[in-house]
Design an enzyme around this catalytic site. Structure first.
Site, PDB file in Angstrom:
ATOM      1  N   HIS A  58       1.513  -1.302   0.090  1.00 16.34           N
ATOM      2  CA  HIS A  58       0.143   0.344  -0.356  1.00 16.34           C
ATOM      3  C   HIS A  58       0.730   1.073   0.000  1.00 16.34           C
ATOM      4  O   HIS A  58       0.538   2.340  -0.672  1.00 16.34           O
ATOM      5  CB  HIS A  58      -1.291  -0.006   1.519  1.00 16.34           C
ATOM      6  CG  HIS A  58      -2.041  -0.635   0.601  1.00 16.34           C
ATOM      7  ND1 HIS A  58      -1.857  -2.574   1.438  1.00 16.34           N
ATOM      8  CD2 HIS A  58      -2.484  -1.158   0.572  1.00 16.34           C
ATOM      9  CE1 HIS A  58      -3.185  -3.222   0.816  1.00 16.34           C
ATOM     10  NE2 HIS A  58      -3.727  -2.419  -0.151  1.00 16.34           N
TER      11      HIS A  58
ATOM     12  N   ASN B  66      -4.087  -6.877  -6.946  1.00 21.49           N
ATOM     13  CA  ASN B  66      -3.243  -6.994  -6.417  1.00 21.49           C
ATOM     14  C   ASN B  66      -3.377  -7.789  -5.595  1.00 21.49           C
ATOM     15  O   ASN B  66      -2.126  -8.469  -5.183  1.00 21.49           O
ATOM     16  CB  ASN B  66      -3.311  -5.466  -5.159  1.00 21.49           C
ATOM     17  CG  ASN B  66      -2.720  -4.316  -6.325  1.00 21.49           C
ATOM     18  OD1 ASN B  66      -2.798  -4.558  -7.410  1.00 21.49           O
ATOM     19  ND2 ASN B  66      -3.943  -2.775  -5.570  1.00 21.49           N
TER      20      ASN B  66
ATOM     21  N   ARG C 193       2.624  -9.754  -1.170  1.00 22.33           N
ATOM     22  CA  ARG C 193       2.769  -8.441  -2.443  1.00 22.33           C
ATOM     23  C   ARG C 193       3.683  -7.573  -1.938  1.00 22.33           C
ATOM     24  O   ARG C 193       3.775  -6.445  -2.479  1.00 22.33           O
ATOM     25  CB  ARG C 193       0.709  -8.197  -2.404  1.00 22.33           C
ATOM     26  CG  ARG C 193       0.754  -7.654  -1.182  1.00 22.33           C
ATOM     27  CD  ARG C 193      -0.897  -6.811  -1.526  1.00 22.33           C
ATOM     28  NE  ARG C 193      -0.906  -6.048  -2.075  1.00 22.33           N
ATOM     29  CZ  ARG C 193      -2.071  -5.007  -1.245  1.00 22.33           C
ATOM     30  NH1 ARG C 193      -2.982  -5.341  -1.292  1.00 22.33           N
ATOM     31  NH2 ARG C 193      -2.390  -3.549  -1.697  1.00 22.33           N
TER      32      ARG C 193
ATOM     33  N   CYS D 225      -9.186  -3.429 -11.184  1.00 20.74           N
ATOM     34  CA  CYS D 225      -8.918  -2.056 -10.073  1.00 20.74           C
ATOM     35  C   CYS D 225      -7.537  -2.047  -9.452  1.00 20.74           C
ATOM     36  O   CYS D 225      -6.533  -1.202  -8.757  1.00 20.74           O
ATOM     37  CB  CYS D 225     -10.063  -1.368  -9.097  1.00 20.74           C
ATOM     38  SG  CYS D 225      -9.972  -2.897  -7.727  1.00 20.74           S
TER      39      CYS D 225
HETATM   40  C1  PEP Z   1      -6.305  -4.611  -4.604  1.00 20.71           C
HETATM   41  O1  PEP Z   1      -6.600  -5.993  -3.748  1.00 20.71           O
HETATM   42  O2  PEP Z   1      -6.225  -5.619  -6.364  1.00 20.71           O
HETATM   43  C2  PEP Z   1      -6.902  -3.496  -4.877  1.00 20.71           C
HETATM   44  C3  PEP Z   1      -7.485  -2.901  -5.391  1.00 20.71           C
HETATM   45  O3  PEP Z   1      -6.761  -3.402  -3.582  1.00 20.71           O
HETATM   46  P1  PEP Z   1      -6.560  -3.133  -2.275  1.00 20.71           P
HETATM   47  O4  PEP Z   1      -4.753  -2.826  -3.170  1.00 20.71           O
HETATM   48  O5  PEP Z   1      -6.909  -1.708  -1.762  1.00 20.71           O
HETATM   49  O6  PEP Z   1      -5.668  -4.291  -1.164  1.00 20.71           O
HETATM   50 MG    MG Z   2      -7.531  -5.724  -1.939  1.00 20.46          MG
END
Ligand code: PEP
Ligand code: MG
Length: 588
Positions: A191, A458, A469, A506
């Site tokens: 993040h 993600n 990640r 997204c």
């Molecule tokens: C994802 O997991 O792809 C997502 C958009 O949510 P976040 O990055 O906030 O976990």
């Molecule tokens: Mg996510």
């Protein structure tokens, strides 16, 4: 001149002096003391140690009575270190030999000790490093009081160099002065990386030991495209990087001009490009970059940024503020996705710090379903904001259909309450994120119960290939081009189309031009993207036709490993937009 290689997570080239944050972001300046002041420094260190030992004895007995002797032993370990004559005499020796303050002596000795522990092969010692930092912090609190941040009072542009930064630390960075971000730890879609990108700050993470190689004041070049950090560059290198930085800025300016051009492929297919945001204040900038709405509002950042849990009215203000700023464009509000690396100080009692595996633990929708008051308050706030414009609601990390049903039931209940109270509420489509393989594989069933899907690659990647990640040590295994990930995305799009519901993507993959043709070819028509990446994606969309994208998707699907997929996608992208700086040669 030295150079280090890491993971590029936010494009751009930064050239500035470094500010190195130590682990707890504390800096203690090296202050010299006149000979007559030395005795006082010794006394100050001794009394800081006595006070710390008293605190630790209290903590020990308190913890022993509540949690048992085993956990209380942590404090016995801290006390043991403070009673260790060799450590204490090192504090005093540094005061004498360098004629410095007791605070600086403690700071350097404890840091050396932490480095020695870190250098051990034995995992036991490496894990004790957090104890050393904790003890260092405790002593420094006695010696210099409240924590001073190296960033407080910063007057010159700087590149922040840190072991790691929390998402809230990153969000708090001053964009005017912070030119870049370089960290030892971190992965592509941590993040912190996402935030740096959203803030438009060039960033390279996973540089392993950059904090050890750079000192505050050193000149740095940070290349957020290639993932390089050059320490104390020579004049020729500086000149070259300045030219590259200028070229990149020119390209960014040219791309921004696409803002008012439609996102339409060469055969006339309309593509919707929306933005991911963390705060309401980002909306105007997202629109500047050409966003046609917000496809992901990460509401947990409202909670992470505050010491207290925002009230219902404060939440309404934030959500309705975003609705108004969007002027009729749609807003997709994701309910709280707290937990794992996203911790809210005001909800400390809900986060279990001892959770052994937080990414697989009580996070996200699971946390909300266990804390209904928190969840209901947020749902009320979102529904109230929906009276001001188009709002969609989206549940994160759904991993089975019962969770979805439970969340929807609570939502209907909250809606009924509001309607009974005569509170205006708009039509609110309900959707869910597809972030775990179990949801992707059950997409056909889930599609019957929601209005839309948003694929969160993600997390989907992390849970599919079992790669954290945010862990730089295994970053090369974290790949959106993995054939298994592509299969899952394809299946989700197919299920959504079959059920006639909307589907978007997204995750950060949506903002990487290398994947655009592939995703279009798989049938995706809506993307939600970190705002600065929108123009680059629009350029690809406007340069290609859907038939070609379908061919690309078919061919990409024929490879059995992510490397070949990526090389192929890179070549294809080069064919349609030759010479473009794509921002990142990334591997989602
Ligand atoms: C994802 O997991 O792809 C997502 C958009 O949510 P976040 O990055 O906030 O976990
Ligand atoms: Mg996510």
């Amino acid at each position: 001149m030295q150079s280090r290689r890491g993971i590029p997570v936010s494009p751009g080239i930064a050239i500035a002096k470094a500010v190195v944050l130590d682990n707890d972001e504390r800096t203690v300046p090296k202050r010299h003391v006149p000979p007559e002041g030395i005795a006082e420094q010794h006394e100050r260190v001794d009394s800081a140690i006595s006070e710390a030992l008293e605190d630790l004895a209290g903590l020990h007995s308190q913890t022993a009575s509540v949690l048992g002797d085993h956990l209380a032993d942590i404090f016995a370990f801290h006390s043991g270190l403070l009673k260790d004559k060799t450590i204490v005499s090192r504090f005093h020796a540094v005061i004498d030999s360098e004629r410095v303050t007791g605070a600086y002596a403690v700071f350097t000795v404890m840091q050396d000790l932490a480095d020695q522990f870190l250098a051990q092969d034995n995992a036991f010692f490496r894990e004790r490093v957090t104890d050393i930092y904790d003890l260092k912090r405790r002593l420094l609190e006695k010696l210099v009081g409240e924590q001073r941040s190296a960033l407080a009072g910063l007057e010159q542009p700087a590149i922040v160099v840190a072991h790691d930064l929390t998402p809230s630390q990153t969000a708090a960075l001053d964009r005017k002065l912070i030119r870049g971000l370089a960290t030892d730890l971190g992965g592509r879609t941590s993040h912190t990386a996402i935030l740096a990108h959203a803030l438009g700050i060039p960033a390279v993470v996973g540089l392993h030991d950059i904090t050890k190689r750079v000192a505050t004041g050193d000149m740095l070049i940070l290349d957020g495209h290639r993932g390089h950090a050059v320490i104390q560059p020579d004049a020729a290198q500086l000149l070259e990087s300045r030219q590259e930085a200028r070229a990149y800025r020119e390209q960014e300016k040219a791309l921004k001009k696409l803002r008012d051009q439609p996102a339409v492929t060469t055969d006339g297919t309309e593509i919707t490009l929306q933005a991911n945001i963390e705060f309401t204040e980002e909306v105007p900038e997202a629109i500047e970059f050409g966003a046609q709405g917000i496809g992901l509002y990460r509401t947990e950042f409202l909670f992470m940024d505050a010491d207290r849990v925002p009230t219902e009215d404060q939440q309404v203000e934030a959500y309705a503020g975003a609705v108004r700023a969007l002027g009729g464009r749609p807003l997709t509000i994701r309910t709280l996705d707290l937990g794992a690396d996203k911790i809210a100080p005001g909800l400390a009692d809900l986060h279990d710090e001892a959770e052994p595996n937080p990414f697989l633990g009580c996070r996200s929708i699971r946390l909300c379903l266990q804390h209904l008051e928190l969840f209901r308050t947020q749902l009320r706030a979102i529904l109230r904001a929906s009276s001001e414009g188009p709002v969609r609601i989206m549940f994160p990390l759904i991993c089975n259909i019962m969770e979805l049903r439970q969340a929807k039931m609570i939502l209907s209940d909250v809606r009924e309450d509001l309607e009974d109270q005569g509170v205006a509420v708009g039509e609110v489509p309900v959707g869910m994120m597809i972030e775990v393989p179990s949801a992707a594989l059950q997409a056909a069933k889930l599609a019957k119960e929601v209005d839309f899907f948003s694929v969160g690659t993600n997390d989907l990647i992390q849970y599919t290939v079992a790669v954290d990640r945010s862990n730089e040590r295994i970053a090369s295994l974290y790949s959106g081009a993995h054939p298994a990930v592509l299969e899952l995305i394809k299946g989700v799009v197919r299920a959504a189309n079959h059920a006639g519901i909307a589907v978007s993507l997204c995750g950060e993959m949506a903002g990487d031009p290398e994947f655009t043709m592939l995703l279009l070819g798989m049938g995706l028509r809506t993307f939600s993207i970190t705002p600065p990446a929108i123009p680059g994606i629009k350029r690809v969309v406007r340069s290609v036709g859907i038939e070609r994208c379908k061919r690309v998707a078919r061919k990409a699907g024929s490879f059995d490993n992510d490397r070949e997929v990526l090389n192929y996608l890179r070549d294809e992208l080069n064919r349609i937009t030759p010479g473009a700086v794509t921002g990142r040669s990334m591997n989602y």
